[in-house]
Design a protein around this motif. Structure first.
Motif, PDB file in Angstrom:
ATOM      1  N   GLU A  30      43.688  36.297  33.740  1.00 29.05           N
ATOM      2  CA  GLU A  30      42.886  37.291  33.025  1.00 29.05           C
ATOM      3  C   GLU A  30      41.555  36.692  32.561  1.00 29.05           C
ATOM      4  OE1 GLU A  30      45.023  39.246  29.961  1.00 29.05           O
ATOM      5  OE2 GLU A  30      46.662  39.866  31.251  1.00 29.05           O
ATOM      6  N   ASN A  31      40.774  37.530  31.888  1.00 30.21           N
ATOM      7  CA  ASN A  31      39.444  37.110  31.460  1.00 30.21           C
ATOM      8  C   ASN A  31      39.516  36.000  30.413  1.00 30.21           C
ATOM      9  OD1 ASN A  31      40.598  38.858  29.609  1.00 30.21           O
ATOM     10  ND2 ASN A  31      38.626  39.337  28.715  1.00 30.21           N
ATOM     11  N   SER A  32      38.497  35.160  30.395  1.00 29.97           N
ATOM     12  CA  SER A  32      38.358  34.092  29.399  1.00 29.97           C
ATOM     13  C   SER A  32      39.603  33.218  29.349  1.00 29.97           C
ATOM     14  CB  SER A  32      38.079  34.685  28.014  1.00 29.97           C
ATOM     15  OG  SER A  32      37.018  35.589  28.066  1.00 29.97           O
ATOM     16  N   PHE A  66      36.467  32.786  19.576  1.00 32.28           N
ATOM     17  CA  PHE A  66      36.748  32.958  21.004  1.00 32.28           C
ATOM     18  C   PHE A  66      37.964  33.862  21.215  1.00 32.28           C
ATOM     19  CE2 PHE A  66      38.365  31.629  25.166  1.00 32.28           C
ATOM     20  CZ  PHE A  66      37.214  31.783  25.913  1.00 32.28           C
ATOM     21  N   ASP A  76      36.735  41.772  24.605  1.00 32.65           N
ATOM     22  CA  ASP A  76      36.367  41.983  26.013  1.00 32.65           C
ATOM     23  C   ASP A  76      37.414  42.835  26.724  1.00 32.65           C
ATOM     24  OD1 ASP A  76      34.834  41.610  28.353  1.00 32.65           O
ATOM     25  OD2 ASP A  76      36.214  40.041  28.998  1.00 32.65           O
ATOM     26  N   ALA A 120      36.742  38.733  40.540  1.00 36.39           N
ATOM     27  CA  ALA A 120      35.779  39.589  39.861  1.00 36.39           C
ATOM     28  C   ALA A 120      35.081  38.762  38.799  1.00 36.39           C
ATOM     29  CB  ALA A 120      36.467  40.793  39.220  1.00 36.39           C
ATOM     30  N   GLY A 121      33.766  38.761  38.819  1.00 35.16           N
ATOM     31  CA  GLY A 121      33.008  38.032  37.818  1.00 35.16           C
ATOM     32  C   GLY A 121      32.880  36.559  38.146  1.00 35.16           C
ATOM     33  N   TYR A 181      32.201  48.845  30.145  1.00 38.44           N
ATOM     34  CA  TYR A 181      31.511  48.263  31.302  1.00 38.44           C
ATOM     35  C   TYR A 181      32.371  48.530  32.534  1.00 38.44           C
ATOM     36  CZ  TYR A 181      34.629  44.198  30.715  1.00 38.44           C
ATOM     37  OH  TYR A 181      35.718  43.386  30.598  1.00 38.44           O
ATOM     38  N   ILE A 196      40.913  44.706  39.121  1.00 36.74           N
ATOM     39  CA  ILE A 196      42.000  43.790  39.487  1.00 36.74           C
ATOM     40  C   ILE A 196      43.076  43.883  38.416  1.00 36.74           C
ATOM     41  CG2 ILE A 196      42.604  41.399  39.948  1.00 36.74           C
ATOM     42  CD1 ILE A 196      39.760  40.908  40.781  1.00 36.74           C
ATOM     43  N   THR A 248      36.903  45.598  36.336  1.00 38.46           N
ATOM     44  CA  THR A 248      37.007  44.681  37.468  1.00 38.46           C
ATOM     45  C   THR A 248      37.861  45.260  38.582  1.00 38.46           C
ATOM     46  OG1 THR A 248      38.906  43.622  36.428  1.00 38.46           O
ATOM     47  CG2 THR A 248      36.737  42.699  35.957  1.00 38.46           C
ATOM     48  N   THR A 292      35.531  33.699  32.855  1.00 40.39           N
ATOM     49  CA  THR A 292      34.700  34.014  31.702  1.00 40.39           C
ATOM     50  C   THR A 292      34.923  35.479  31.330  1.00 40.39           C
ATOM     51  OG1 THR A 292      32.869  34.605  33.137  1.00 40.39           O
ATOM     52  CG2 THR A 292      33.002  32.318  32.419  1.00 40.39           C
ATOM     53  N   PHE A 293      34.042  35.988  30.467  1.00 37.65           N
ATOM     54  CA  PHE A 293      34.123  37.403  30.125  1.00 37.65           C
ATOM     55  C   PHE A 293      33.940  38.253  31.384  1.00 37.65           C
ATOM     56  CE2 PHE A 293      32.392  36.160  25.749  1.00 37.65           C
ATOM     57  CZ  PHE A 293      33.661  36.011  25.261  1.00 37.65           C
ATOM     58  N   ARG A 294      34.598  39.386  31.420  1.00 42.54           N
ATOM     59  CA  ARG A 294      34.482  40.374  32.490  1.00 42.54           C
ATOM     60  C   ARG A 294      34.828  39.773  33.856  1.00 42.54           C
ATOM     61  NH1 ARG A 294      29.082  43.819  30.826  1.00 42.54           N
ATOM     62  NH2 ARG A 294      29.461  43.814  28.585  1.00 42.54           N
ATOM     63  N   SER A 295      35.744  38.859  33.882  1.00 41.72           N
ATOM     64  CA  SER A 295      36.111  38.258  35.159  1.00 41.72           C
ATOM     65  C   SER A 295      37.628  38.119  35.242  1.00 41.72           C
ATOM     66  CB  SER A 295      35.452  36.884  35.318  1.00 41.72           C
ATOM     67  OG  SER A 295      35.869  36.027  34.281  1.00 41.72           O
ATOM     68  N   LYS A 296      38.131  38.219  36.447  1.00 42.69           N
ATOM     69  CA  LYS A 296      39.562  38.070  36.710  1.00 42.69           C
ATOM     70  C   LYS A 296      39.747  37.428  38.069  1.00 42.69           C
ATOM     71  CE  LYS A 296      41.396  41.886  33.921  1.00 42.69           C
ATOM     72  NZ  LYS A 296      42.033  43.205  33.948  1.00 42.69           N
ATOM     73  N   LEU A 297      40.940  36.939  38.259  1.00 48.42           N
ATOM     74  CA  LEU A 297      41.248  36.266  39.519  1.00 48.42           C
ATOM     75  C   LEU A 297      42.687  36.559  39.892  1.00 48.42           C
ATOM     76  CD1 LEU A 297      40.564  34.093  41.724  1.00 48.42           C
ATOM     77  CD2 LEU A 297      41.477  32.418  40.124  1.00 48.42           C
ATOM     78  N   ALA A 345      31.577  36.718  43.271  1.00 49.53           N
ATOM     79  CA  ALA A 345      32.179  37.904  43.878  1.00 49.53           C
ATOM     80  C   ALA A 345      32.401  38.980  42.832  1.00 49.53           C
ATOM     81  CB  ALA A 345      33.504  37.519  44.530  1.00 49.53           C
ATOM     82  N   GLY A 346      32.618  40.156  43.311  1.00 50.97           N
ATOM     83  CA  GLY A 346      32.938  41.242  42.422  1.00 50.97           C
ATOM     84  C   GLY A 346      31.711  41.887  41.853  1.00 50.97           C
TER      85      GLY A 346
END
Lengths: 174, 359
Positions: free
Chosen positions: B113-115, A108, A115, B55-56, A124, A129, A127, B92-97, A173-174
């Motif tokens: 950040e992601n994950s 992980f 990632d 995002a994500g 990819y 952000i 995001t 999760t992967f490819r996601s942010k807040l 979202a996003g």
């Protein structure tokens, strides 16, 4: 970590999701894209080794590596070992040998860094952000705080009300 | 009983360390970050985190909910939603807040950040300070807190370390697989306090190490090890200061002592300390000889025949053997033995009057 779990993780890393139904489908997907190699002859319930994971991560993240990895690794000679050495050099994985088993926490941690590298390399859609000196400071160097969002839900007052508060999700979202 | 004593000693050690360093976070503060969630106290004013950008796949649930077993309790967040005490968020992967504190005084921005997985242990305006206690299970958090009318009291706890903010923006803490990394951005203001917990095999806190992080710096999980080895970090001169001549002496002086500023410059006869002037030395280099540091007066010998080993001086006794042999009359072996005894005669050992004394 078993090989099946590792293959599933690699598909999620590469595509953001795993739509395969079983191990054979995942295996064929990864091998057809050149992420995994059939010469490894890995079975579903085998314990996955660090070298195999490193090779797949290098292929997904488009990491070319050094001269040895290019010359010999492409031909299958020490491919997993050179891939692992490359990830160790990039400080994406702890120092290990290629035949060492992979733990869930280690995998992980590796995938998380992979990632972030994929987003940095534009593999990819980013995001968009961020929170950094370049994007979130005004010319005087002060921190820029986003304005209040309109239509926000009521704030929960306690832990018990926390789950009930907020707007129910409709779609990601996003 | 034994376990109780070990825990008691660990708590005492922790408490003593906290008393010894007032700037460190208190034990109660750290305990609050590791507790499931603190309860609101009387007089607390409302403080929430508003979701500014998503995002994500980013899901939220109350603390204690497992992502797999309690999958139904997790729901996707949307921009504008407010999160408060007792909730946990995971990406999760490819996601942010991105979160923003409301009310925005002090202005606070948090990026998950992601994950990552973050818990909000405590969040309130209490006693005139915006208190926030966040927990980071894995992943990374970036945050920035600007100066405002209300003081900010923020701590982010990971299983192995605690970050305590000291008037700081923009900082980052990452924790993954037993390793952490805390950093402060190049333009960051203020300090970070990195507190690394030292845990026993059972997870008890048996000590901690703390260091401040300034802008542009970072610390990792090796911090405690580096602090412990700092005791042995001393400069040791490995040069043979007695056996050096000429350029070697000059090089050592310039690079090891910091005395280069005392050297006469541009061939002048007098330096800033009004030395005695330059005399041409070996290799065309002026010897280090001035008013403050007169090497001749300090008895430093210049060995002109080269460097013989460690240079701690000659071996007069050994040479005395041959000198004595040469000076004795021919065939006088007894005199030679006497000379040897006189040279290697045992030294008198001090009597300490301890133990058994043979009479």
């Amino acid at each position: 970590m078993s090989v099946d779990e590792a293959y599933r993780a690699m598909l999620i890393l590469a595509d953001g999701e795993d739509t395969a139904q079983d191990f054979e489908e995942r295996k064929s997907k990864l091998e057809s894209r050149g992420i995994a190699r059939s010469a490894w002859q890995l079975q579903s319930d085998n314990v996955v080794d660090a070298g195999s994971v490193a090779y797949m991560v290098c292929r997904i993240c488009d990491i070319d590596g050094g001269v040895n990895m290019q010359l010999f690794g492409r031909a299958g000679l020490g491919d997993r070992r050179y891939a692992l050495r490359e990830l160790i050099y990039r400080e994406m994985i702890d120092d290990a040998v290629d035949y060492q088993y992979m733990t869930g926490a280690g995998l992980f941690a590796l995938l998380r860094k992979a990632d972030a590298l994929m987003e940095k390399k534009g593999l990819y859609t980013p995001t968009g952000i961020d929170l950094s000196d370049e994007t979130d400071r005004d010319p005087q160097g002060n921190l820029i705080v986003p304005p209040p969002a309109s239509g926000g839900a009521a704030a929960p007052d306690s832990a018990d009300q926390g789950l009930g508060g907020g707007v129910p999700a409709t779609q990601p979202a996003g | 009983m034994m376990n109780y004593h070990k825990r008691f000693h660990a708590r005492m050690l922790f408490a003593l360390a906290t008393m010894a360093f007032p700037a460190m976070a208190s034990a109660q503060d750290i305990a609050a970050t590791t507790a499931p969630a603190s309860q609101p106290q009387p007089g607390d004013e409302n403080l929430v985190y508003e979701i500014a950008e998503v995002a994500g796949i980013v899901k939220v649930a109350s603390i204690g909910m497992d992502p797999i077993k309690d999958a139904a309790a997790w729901r996707q967040v949307v921009p504008g939603e407010s999160l408060g005490r007792g909730q946990q968020i995971r990406t999760t992967f490819r996601s942010k807040l991105k979160l923003v504190a409301r009310p925005a005084d002090p202005p606070t921005v948090i990026l998950l950040e992601n994950s990552s997985r973050m818990t909000i242990e405590d969040l309130a305006i209490r006693n005139g300070a915006a208190v926030s206690r966040l927990g980071l299970g894995y992943g990374a958090i970036r945050a920035g807190v600007a100066e405002g009318g209300v003081r900010s009291d923020m701590q982010i706890a990971t299983p192995r370390a605690v970050l305590s903010k000291r008037g700081t923006d923009i900082f980052r803490v990452e924790y993954m697989n037993g390793r952490f990394n805390m950093s402060l951005s190049e333009q960051g203001r203020g300090l970070l306090q990195a507190i690394q917990l030292q845990l026993s095999n059972r997870g008890d806190v048996i000590g901690m190490k703390s260091r401040f992080v300034t802008p542009g710096q970072q610390v990792t999980h090796r911090m405690a090890q580096a602090i412990e080895s700092m005791t042995f970090d001393r400069d040791i001169n490995i040069n043979d200061i007695f056996g050096l001549v000429g350029n070697d002496k000059l090089f050592t002086m310039l690079n090891d002592r910091g005395f280069g500023f005392l050297l006469p410059f541009n061939g002048a006869s007098n330096n800033i300390f009004n030395g005695q002037g330059i005399t041409q030395g070996e290799d065309g280099v002026a010897p280090f000889n001035n008013g403050l540091f007169n090497t001749q007066s300090q008895g430093v010998r210049s060995i002109t025949d080269g460097n013989f080993g460690v240079g701690q001086g000659s071996l007069p006794n050994l040479f005395d053997i041959f000198r004595n042999r040469d000076t004795q009359p021919a065939g006088s072996k007894k005199s030679m033995n006497e000379a040897m005894r006189s040279i290697f005669k045992p030294k008198a050992r001090p009597r300490l009057n301890i133990g058994r004394v043979r009479r």
